[in-house]
Design a protein around this motif. Structure first.
Motif, short mmCIF file in Angstrom:
data_model
loop_
_atom_site.label_atom_id
_atom_site.label_comp_id
_atom_site.label_asym_id
_atom_site.label_seq_id
_atom_site.Cartn_x
_atom_site.Cartn_y
_atom_site.Cartn_z
N GLN A 1 37.23 24.12 32.33
CA GLN A 1 36.88 24.54 33.69
C GLN A 1 35.64 25.43 33.65
OE1 GLN A 1 40.14 26.43 35.76
NE2 GLN A 1 39.24 26.02 37.76
N LYS A 2 34.72 25.21 34.56
CA LYS A 2 33.50 26.01 34.58
C LYS A 2 33.81 27.41 35.11
CE LYS A 2 29.49 24.17 35.32
NZ LYS A 2 28.29 23.53 35.92
N VAL A 3 33.27 28.41 34.43
CA VAL A 3 33.46 29.80 34.82
C VAL A 3 32.12 30.52 34.79
CG1 VAL A 3 35.85 29.89 33.99
CG2 VAL A 3 33.98 30.53 32.46
N LYS A 4 32.08 31.69 35.44
CA LYS A 4 30.93 32.58 35.40
C LYS A 4 31.40 33.95 34.92
CE LYS A 4 28.47 30.46 39.32
NZ LYS A 4 27.86 30.72 40.64
N ALA A 5 30.65 34.54 34.02
CA ALA A 5 31.03 35.85 33.49
C ALA A 5 29.83 36.77 33.44
CB ALA A 5 31.63 35.70 32.10
N PRO B 1 41.19 45.49 37.88
CA PRO B 1 42.19 44.43 38.04
C PRO B 1 41.59 43.24 38.77
CG PRO B 1 42.60 46.20 39.60
CD PRO B 1 41.50 46.68 38.69
N PRO B 2 42.24 42.08 38.69
CA PRO B 2 41.71 40.90 39.39
C PRO B 2 41.76 41.07 40.90
CG PRO B 2 43.88 40.45 38.46
CD PRO B 2 43.46 41.78 37.92
N THR B 3 40.91 40.33 41.58
CA THR B 3 40.89 40.37 43.04
C THR B 3 42.25 40.02 43.61
OG1 THR B 3 38.57 39.71 42.96
CG2 THR B 3 39.69 39.51 45.09
N ASP B 4 42.87 39.00 43.05
CA ASP B 4 44.21 38.56 43.44
C ASP B 4 45.04 38.43 42.17
OD1 ASP B 4 46.54 37.37 44.26
OD2 ASP B 4 45.60 35.60 45.16
N PRO B 5 46.00 39.32 41.95
CA PRO B 5 46.77 39.28 40.70
C PRO B 5 47.60 38.01 40.55
CG PRO B 5 47.72 40.86 42.24
CD PRO B 5 46.41 40.43 42.83
N ASN B 6 47.77 37.27 41.63
CA ASN B 6 48.54 36.03 41.58
C ASN B 6 47.66 34.79 41.48
OD1 ASN B 6 51.12 37.36 41.89
ND2 ASN B 6 50.60 37.64 44.05
N SER B 7 46.36 34.99 41.37
CA SER B 7 45.44 33.86 41.28
C SER B 7 45.56 33.21 39.90
CB SER B 7 44.00 34.31 41.52
OG SER B 7 43.62 35.26 40.55
N PRO B 8 45.18 31.94 39.77
CA PRO B 8 45.32 31.25 38.48
C PRO B 8 44.27 31.71 37.48
CG PRO B 8 44.25 29.83 40.08
CD PRO B 8 44.66 31.05 40.83
N THR B 9 44.62 31.57 36.23
CA THR B 9 43.64 31.76 35.15
C THR B 9 42.92 30.43 34.90
OG1 THR B 9 45.35 31.25 33.52
CG2 THR B 9 45.02 33.57 34.07
N GLU C 1 27.17 31.11 32.78
CA GLU C 1 28.04 29.98 33.12
C GLU C 1 28.34 29.15 31.88
OE1 GLU C 1 26.98 27.56 36.44
OE2 GLU C 1 26.02 29.21 37.53
N PHE C 2 29.60 28.75 31.76
CA PHE C 2 29.99 27.89 30.65
C PHE C 2 31.34 27.25 30.97
CE2 PHE C 2 31.70 32.08 29.90
CZ PHE C 2 32.95 31.88 29.32
N PHE C 3 31.72 26.28 30.15
CA PHE C 3 33.03 25.67 30.27
C PHE C 3 34.00 26.44 29.38
CE2 PHE C 3 30.25 22.05 31.37
CZ PHE C 3 30.78 21.73 32.61
N ALA C 4 35.08 26.92 29.95
CA ALA C 4 36.02 27.76 29.22
C ALA C 4 36.81 26.95 28.19
CB ALA C 4 36.99 28.44 30.19
N ALA D 1 33.50 36.60 36.80
CA ALA D 1 32.89 36.68 38.13
C ALA D 1 33.21 35.48 39.01
CB ALA D 1 31.38 36.82 37.99
N GLY D 2 33.59 34.36 38.41
CA GLY D 2 33.87 33.19 39.22
C GLY D 2 34.54 32.10 38.41
N ILE D 3 35.35 31.30 39.10
CA ILE D 3 36.03 30.16 38.50
C ILE D 3 35.72 28.94 39.34
CG2 ILE D 3 38.25 29.15 37.82
CD1 ILE D 3 39.37 31.93 37.52
N GLY D 4 35.29 27.87 38.71
CA GLY D 4 34.95 26.65 39.42
C GLY D 4 36.18 25.86 39.84
#
Length: 225
Positions: free
Chosen positions: A112-116, A99-107, A148-151, A204-207
Motif C-alpha cells: 500500500q502506498k504511504v507518505k512519511a 497519537p494517530p488522528t483516529d486510533p481505530n483507523s487501519p494500519t 512516498e513509497f510502497f509499505a 502522514a498519509g495512507i493511500g
C-alpha cells in the motif's frame, strides 16, 4: 546495492515511467532510505554507478550533498531514557510522540502506498545529546515534502518497513533502529557501518487499499518481511 526493489517497483507497481516516477527512481537510489540488505536480484556495478549519476543530476538539496559529504565518524552511543521506549520483538525501540488522528483507523498493508515525514540522526536525538548529527530529512528550506513509497516491500530499510506497518495515519514516533535493520555492517555513504539510526517519523498519509494482480501477489508471497 540495487535490490529486487527495482524489479518490483518498475515491473509490478509502477509500469509507466512518468517524470515523477523517474524522479522517484533517483530518490530511491541515492537517498538514505535505500536498503542495503541483499534481496533476490541485483544489478551490475556499472549500472549502479550510472543510476547514481542520474540521481545526482535530478535531485538537489540534502540527498545530493550527503552523497558527497564523506563518511561520518560514529561517536559512542549516547544514553537516552530507555524506560520511555517500547522495545519491539525486532529490537527496534520506539516512543509514540503523537497519537494517530483516529486510533481505530487501519494500519497499512504490504504494497500500500504511504507518505512519511522523517528526520534521521546519528549518535542520538538532539533532545538527548549535543552530539546528534542530522543526516537527512523530508523537511527542507522550502517546506516539507513527505517521502512516498510502497509499505512492506523492501523499498526502504527493514526497520522502516516493520514500523510503518504498525502505525496509523497521523501517528509520529521516535525510532532507535539497530544497524541490522538499517544499513548493516557496510553502511552507506556518510552512514558508517554498524550505525544505530535515530529517526523522527510521522505517517502522514495512507493511500487507497491496494488490489494486487497475480504477479504482485506472487511476489508478496515469495518475499515475506
Amino acid at each position: 546495492y540495487i535490490t529486487a526493489l527495482s524489479i518490483f517497483r518498475e515491473r509490478l507497481f509502477l509500469p509507466y515511467h512518468s517524470k515523477n516516477s523517474i524522479k522517484m527512481k533517483a530518490t530511491f537510489i541515492i537517498t538514505f532510505l535505500l536498503p542495503l540488505t541483499a534481496n533476490a536480484f541485483s544489478l551490475p556495478s556499472n549500472e549502479i554507478a550510472s543510476r547514481r549519476q542520474v540521481g545526482k543530476a535530478i535531485i538537489g538539496g540534502a540527498a545530493t550533498s550527503l552523497i558527497v559529504g564523506g563518511p561520518t565518524t560514529l561517536l559512542p552511543r549516547p544514553s537516552f531514557a530507555e524506560e520511555e521506549y517500547i522495545t519491539a520483538d525486532s529490537g527496534i525501540k520506539y516512543q509514540v510522540v503523537t497519537p494517530p488522528t483516529d486510533p481505530n483507523s487501519p494500519t497499512p498493508v504490504r504494497g500500500q502506498k504511504v507518505k512519511a515525514k522523517y528526520t534521521l540522526y546519528l549518535n542520538g536525538f538532539p533532545d538527548d545529546t549535543a552530539q546528534a548529527k542530522k543526516i537527512d530529512s523530508s523537511k527542507g528550506p522550502f517546506g516539507e515534502k513527505p517521502f512516498e513509497f510502497f509499505a512492506g516491500v523492501s523499498q526502504v530499510i527493514k526497520g522502516w518497513d516493520l514500523t510503518i506497518l504498525e502505525m496509523r495515519e497521523g501517528e509520529a514516533r521516535k525510532l532507535v533502529i539497530p544497524s541490522g535493520l538499517g544499513y548493516g555492517d557496510k553502511g552507506m555513504s556518510s552512514i558508517p557501518g554498524g550505525a544505530t539510526l535515530y529517526f523522527n517519523v510521522e505517517l502522514a498519509g495512507i493511500g487507497a487499499a491496494p488490489s494486487f494482480n497475480a504477479d504482485q501477489q506472487k511476489w508478496l508471497d515469495e518475499n515475506p518481511l
